[in-house]
Design an enzyme around this catalytic site. Structure first.
Site, short mmCIF file in Angstrom:
data_model
loop_
_atom_site.label_atom_id
_atom_site.label_comp_id
_atom_site.label_asym_id
_atom_site.label_seq_id
_atom_site.Cartn_x
_atom_site.Cartn_y
_atom_site.Cartn_z
N LYS A 1 0.79 3.33 5.51
CA LYS A 1 -0.27 2.47 6.06
C LYS A 1 0.00 1.02 5.67
O LYS A 1 0.80 0.74 4.76
CB LYS A 1 -1.62 2.93 5.52
CG LYS A 1 -1.72 2.90 4.00
CD LYS A 1 -2.93 3.66 3.49
CE LYS A 1 -2.97 3.63 1.98
NZ LYS A 1 -4.01 4.49 1.42
N ARG B 1 -16.97 7.33 -0.58
CA ARG B 1 -16.42 6.48 0.47
C ARG B 1 -16.48 7.32 1.74
O ARG B 1 -17.37 7.15 2.54
CB ARG B 1 -14.99 6.06 0.08
CG ARG B 1 -14.66 4.66 0.46
CD ARG B 1 -13.38 4.16 -0.18
NE ARG B 1 -12.25 5.06 -0.05
CZ ARG B 1 -10.99 4.72 -0.31
NH1 ARG B 1 -10.72 3.49 -0.71
NH2 ARG B 1 -10.02 5.59 -0.18
N TYR C 1 -0.41 -30.60 -7.81
CA TYR C 1 -1.81 -30.87 -7.45
C TYR C 1 -2.71 -30.78 -8.67
O TYR C 1 -2.57 -29.86 -9.49
CB TYR C 1 -2.29 -29.85 -6.42
CG TYR C 1 -1.80 -30.11 -5.02
CD1 TYR C 1 -2.08 -31.30 -4.36
CD2 TYR C 1 -1.06 -29.14 -4.34
CE1 TYR C 1 -1.64 -31.53 -3.06
CE2 TYR C 1 -0.62 -29.35 -3.05
CZ TYR C 1 -0.91 -30.55 -2.41
OH TYR C 1 -0.47 -30.76 -1.14
N MET D 1 0.94 -24.53 -1.06
CA MET D 1 1.12 -23.67 0.11
C MET D 1 2.58 -23.33 0.35
O MET D 1 2.92 -22.20 0.70
CB MET D 1 0.53 -24.36 1.35
CG MET D 1 0.45 -23.45 2.56
SD MET D 1 -0.12 -24.29 4.03
CE MET D 1 -1.80 -24.67 3.61
C1 LIG Z 1 -3.48 5.18 0.35
C2 LIG Z 1 -3.79 6.60 0.11
C3 LIG Z 1 -2.95 7.39 -0.69
C4 LIG Z 1 -1.79 6.82 -1.47
O1 LIG Z 1 -2.28 6.23 -2.65
P1 LIG Z 1 -1.26 5.60 -3.73
O2 LIG Z 1 -2.13 5.23 -4.86
O3 LIG Z 1 -0.64 4.42 -3.08
O4 LIG Z 1 -0.28 6.66 -4.04
C5 LIG Z 1 -3.21 8.74 -0.76
N1 LIG Z 1 -4.27 9.29 -0.11
C6 LIG Z 1 -5.12 8.54 0.62
C7 LIG Z 1 -6.27 9.19 1.30
C8 LIG Z 1 -4.93 7.18 0.74
O5 LIG Z 1 -5.78 6.45 1.45
#
Ligand SMILES: *Cc1c(COP(=O)(O)O)cnc(C)c1O
Length: 356
Positions: free
Chosen positions: A34, A132, A254, A302
């Site tokens: 992701k 969540r 800065y 920047m």
């Molecule tokens: C992002 C995610 C993971 C991976 O988590 P890490 O801490 O990066 O290993 C596993 N399961 C779910 C549901 C996630 O959203």
């Protein structure tokens, strides 16, 4: 030309995937890609991860990108679909959904025959206290039993709120997961992210879901990647574009927040928060040159930073490591009050990318 570069080490990515296999030899691996593979570039990472059993993404757009790149492995949509009209696309593209609320369950049931005929599993999410996503323990058993009765193949899914720490909620989450898994047996299970893969070998079950460990950063506050036997995948560099000798009493950058207490040599490096390099203020960033760490002087701008190169052998064009093998992204994160995950994900696309 401005030469800020993000190097992606495919061999390191493969090494880390093999570490998951060593740690969880009996589970299948859902590699989490992701957020553009945690900022590493999904296109560049998929090839190195070709030995994975499946991919995990946050939304349909990310899943479709994987299909467009030609990868055919199973994909799990970890937040499921967001509207009814996404269901047909999911089925056409062989994408598996998480269901975590009633509307998603209804959308799935409305496409029951085609989903099952495609051999797709459904991931049913338990809310065991993170609050969540997911069905609470008092309703999830009914949901799973209904899905099983309709002919679906289910995976019970759960996510730890504190896999990186010792927290009393861990025990509650584990107990609820095991209760559902037993009461609805036989039922496949998946509850381990990177931290939990290390911490709970007895909870690997059918699918583990590594994310950050694949990229060679740590999920723990108190264990670094060397300790975990992982290799950093990303090296982020930029070049020296100017050298300045300054005298004691002169200011830099800065706000003139830095005052030299002795004569020193500064190098100006073409990197800044416009690239995703964090501002640290009022804390202190360090970079590495030829495996030697040195401090960032004054505020991060920047497009530029100043670093202390007094006594170091440098010249125009010398490459400076912002994070990588020597200056770990996790240490940069700590110095900036954040976590490696965030720094990796929020890089801008200004730096060029090179796969090695
Ligand atoms: C992002 C995610 C993971 C991976 O988590 P890490 O801490 O990066 O290993 C596993 N399961 C779910 C549901 C996630 O959203």
């Amino acid at each position: 030309m401005r030469q800020a570069t993000v190097y992606i080490d495919s061999a390191a990515l493969q090494y880390n995937l093999n570490r998951v296999k060593q740690l969880a030899p009996t589970a299948k691996i859902v590699s989490m890609v992701k957020a553009n593979a945690y900022g590493h570039g999904v296109k560049d990472c998929l090839a190195a991860l070709s030995e994975t059993d499946a991919f995990g993404v946050a939304c349909l757009q990310e899943a479709l990108e994987i299909r467009e790149l030609g990868y055919l492995q199973p994909i799990t949509l970890i937040e499921g679909i967001f509207s009814a009209d996404e269901m047909q696309l999911v089925i056409d593209q062989n994408i598996e959904v998480v269901v975590h609320h009633q509307a998603q369950l209804d959308w799935l049931l409305a496409h029951k025959e085609t989903y099952i005929a495609k051999g797709l599993k459904v991931w049913v999410k338990l809310n065991s206290g993170m609050n969540r996503l997911g069905f609470k323990i008092d309703v999830i058993k009914t949901v799973i039993n209904q899905l099983k009765a309709e002919g679906f193949t289910c995976v019970l899914a759960m996510h730890f709120a504190n896999a990186d720490a010792d927290h009393p909620l861990n025990e509650q989450q584990i107990q609820q997961f095991l209760e559902v898994k037993n009461d609805c047996a036989p039922l496949m299970g998946s509850c381990c992210n990177s931290a939990a893969i290390y911490k709970y070998p007895e909870l690997h079950f059918d699918y583990v879901r590594p994310g950050i460990m694949l990229y060679g950063a740590t999920p723990f506050a108190d264990r670094d990647v060397h300790d975990l036997d992982l290799k950093p995948v990303m090296t982020f560099t930029a070049e020296i574009i100017a050298l300045n000798d300054i005298q004691a009493g002169e200011h830099v950058g800065y706000g003139s927040t830095f005052t030299a207490d002795q004569d020193m040599t500064l190098a100006i490096v073409s990197i800044g928060y416009g690239d995703g390099y964090p501002r640290a203020f009022p804390k202190q960033n360090y970079v590495a040159i030829n495996r030697q760490q040195t401090r960032v002087i004054g505020r991060v701008a920047m497009d530029m930073i100043a670093i202390d190169v007094t006594g170091l052998e440098v010249q125009l064009g010398t490459e400076v490591e912002l994070w990588g093998e020597t200056r770990l992204v996790d240490d940069v994160a700590t110095a900036n009050g954040t976590i490696g995950y965030e720094l990796l994900c929020r890089l801008s696309n200004r730096a060029r990318r090179k796969v090695i």
